[in-house]
Design a protein around this motif. Structure first.
Motif, short mmCIF file in Angstrom:
data_model
loop_
_atom_site.label_atom_id
_atom_site.label_comp_id
_atom_site.label_asym_id
_atom_site.label_seq_id
_atom_site.Cartn_x
_atom_site.Cartn_y
_atom_site.Cartn_z
N HIS A 1 -5.52 -0.82 8.00
CA HIS A 1 -4.26 -0.43 7.39
C HIS A 1 -3.12 -0.44 8.42
N ARG A 2 -1.98 -1.06 7.99
CA ARG A 2 -0.77 -1.05 8.80
C ARG A 2 0.40 -0.69 7.90
N ALA A 3 1.29 0.12 8.40
CA ALA A 3 2.48 0.48 7.62
C ALA A 3 3.29 -0.77 7.34
N GLY A 4 3.55 -1.04 6.07
CA GLY A 4 4.31 -2.23 5.69
C GLY A 4 3.54 -3.51 5.80
N GLY A 5 2.24 -3.43 5.99
CA GLY A 5 1.43 -4.63 6.15
C GLY A 5 1.08 -5.27 4.82
N GLU A 6 0.24 -6.33 4.88
CA GLU A 6 -0.14 -7.06 3.68
C GLU A 6 -1.03 -6.19 2.78
N LYS A 7 -0.92 -6.44 1.48
CA LYS A 7 -1.79 -5.76 0.53
C LYS A 7 -3.04 -6.61 0.27
#
Length: 451
Positions: free
Chosen positions: A66-72
């Protein structure tokens, strides 16, 4: 991230443990190198899959964390291309593991024409063996014929079995570099005969005869194990296979009795035995009632098979040779006065004719607690302490409790049951440790006195 690191360390640690581990196959002693080769193939296939899957999991955890603003995440319920690849790769891996095993199995049960035959008989908790006599054919057997006088269940009406060689000991000898077909039969429950150095094992199933073959390739002594959970003393069901040069094997074989010989030697002569027993009365008493002051246990009432077995063990040095077995050393020279098995049978027959008296209790404990502890002992010695010949367990009820107490201590301390030929003693030495201390022994013996 921590999970990914843990997965990577798991892979590295597992691989290092495997290659640096001191535990590996015992040196092979038969023609079945193919067994090792098959295990190696299985190891490489499963090892590569283990490493690949866990490293892929670690990669996926890192790559798609998980990354903030990352790909879904993209939901894709089917991917036929990937499924085909997985199916093909999995099928190849399974085939790589199964094909060598099936090939070895086919050879394992395809017996050469020149192979000799040996029967392995399993029972709780003992191995015994039968070999063909001069006619090179094993006689018929049936569970209906099994008795204390015919433990192999030989058909007395089958002439082909009269010269069969019977090995009542758990130790079997085989000649070097000669193929042998092992026929496996059980008298009671499922067992599994296994010799790790030979790379052989096979289930021993009641009501049927299973088999395999091997060729011993080096001399030595190898443990025979039961690798099927067969009851309370399963862990103690051990035997031995000794591989000899042909000359030594022939000497051993010539010393084993045939079925006809064992049947001719069933009953002793009590009158002759009375004369021989005269020496024994000095310690054991005129009625074999025992004498604690002279360290002589009660003999009357004990099973004839057990008395004969112990006299042979004393005479042959299986008992009474340990440096700390003070009283066993005293008994050994007296047993040596019985010149042969005929003398032993005669003495035992006379002892069996004596009137039995009940000895007084001398070991006191908590009989109620002893009753609970005795539940384990009952599996071999019987619920009433009556003794069971089939499990090589002597009678306990109405016998000298002080003597049994000493023998339990000897078993626990390694004074008895350490001789390499004392297979039954070794079993008892293992079982004696179930009783944690002297109090537990006293409790059990106090309960046994009530039976």
């Amino acid at each position: 991230m921590a999970i990914a690191i843990a997965l990577i360390l798991l892979v590295i640690g597992t691989v290092l443990f495997h290659f640096l581990s001191p535990w590996w196959f015992t040196p092979i002693a038969s023609n079945w190198q193919m067994m090792d080769d098959t295990v190696h193939v299985t190891f490489w296939v499963t090892g590569i899959v283990f490493v690949a899957v866990n490293l892929f999991l670690a990669y996926a955890v890192i790559r798609y964390r998980h990354r903030a603003g990352g790909e879904k995440a993209h939901y894709e319920p089917e991917n036929k291309k990937l499924e085909w690849w997985l199916t093909i790769v999995t099928s190849v891996g399974i085939a790589a593991m199964l094909a060598p095993g099936l090939s070895v199995w086919a050879k394992f049960v395809t017996v050469p024409d020149e192979a000799a035959e040996v029967e392995v008989l399993g029972q709780q908790w003992n191995w015994s063996y039968r070999l063909p006599g001069k006619d090179e054919a094993l006689g018929k057997t049936d569970i209906r014929f099994v008795s204390i006088d015919n433990p192999f269940g030989m058909d007395p009406g089958d002439q082909a079995g009269q010269d069969d060689v019977l090995v009542a000991s758990p130790e079997l000898h085989l000649p070097l570099d000669k193929p042998v077909k092992m026929l496996l039969r059980s008298k009671d429950v499922n067992h599994q005969f296994a010799v790790p150095q030979f790379r052989v094992k096979m289930d021993v199933v009641p009501g049927m005869v299973t088999y395999f073959w091997l060729t011993p390739t080096r001399t030595g002594s190898f443990d025979a194990l039961c690798e099927q959970l067969c009851g309370m003393a399963h862990f103690a069901m051990r035997g031995r296979v000794v591989v000899d040069e042909q000359k030594d094997y022939d000497t051993w074989l010539a010393a084993q009795p045939t079925f006809s010989k064992t049947q001719a030697e069933l009953t002793g002569n009590a009158e002759t035995g009375k004369t021989l027993f005269a020496t024994c009365t000095t310690c054991h008493g005129a009625q074999a009632e025992g004498n604690r002051e002279l360290n002589a246990p009660k003999l009357s009432g004990q099973g004839k098979w057990y008395l004969a077995q112990q006299l042979r063990d004393f005479r042959n040095g299986v008992r009474g040779t340990h440096e700390n077995d003070i009283y066993g050393k005293q008994m050994a020279p007296f047993a040596a006065m019985l010149a042969d098995d005929t003398a032993i049978r005669d003495v035992v027959e006379y002892i069996a004719s004596l009137e039995e008296a009940r000895p007084p209790a001398s070991v006191l404990g908590d009989p109620e607690r002893g009753k609970t502890l005795y539940a384990t002992c009952a599996n071999c010695h019987g619920t009433q302490g009556q003794g069971i010949w089939a499990t090589n367990a002597p009678r306990l009820a109405n016998m000298s409790d002080w003597y049994m107490q000493r023998q339990m201590q000897n078993f626990r301390e390694g004074i008895r049951g350490k001789h390499p030929q004392d297979f039954r003693g070794a079993q008892m030495a293992s079982m004696a440790k179930v009783l944690a201390d002297e109090k537990a022994i006293s409790d059990v013996l106090d309960y046994v006195h009530t039976l």
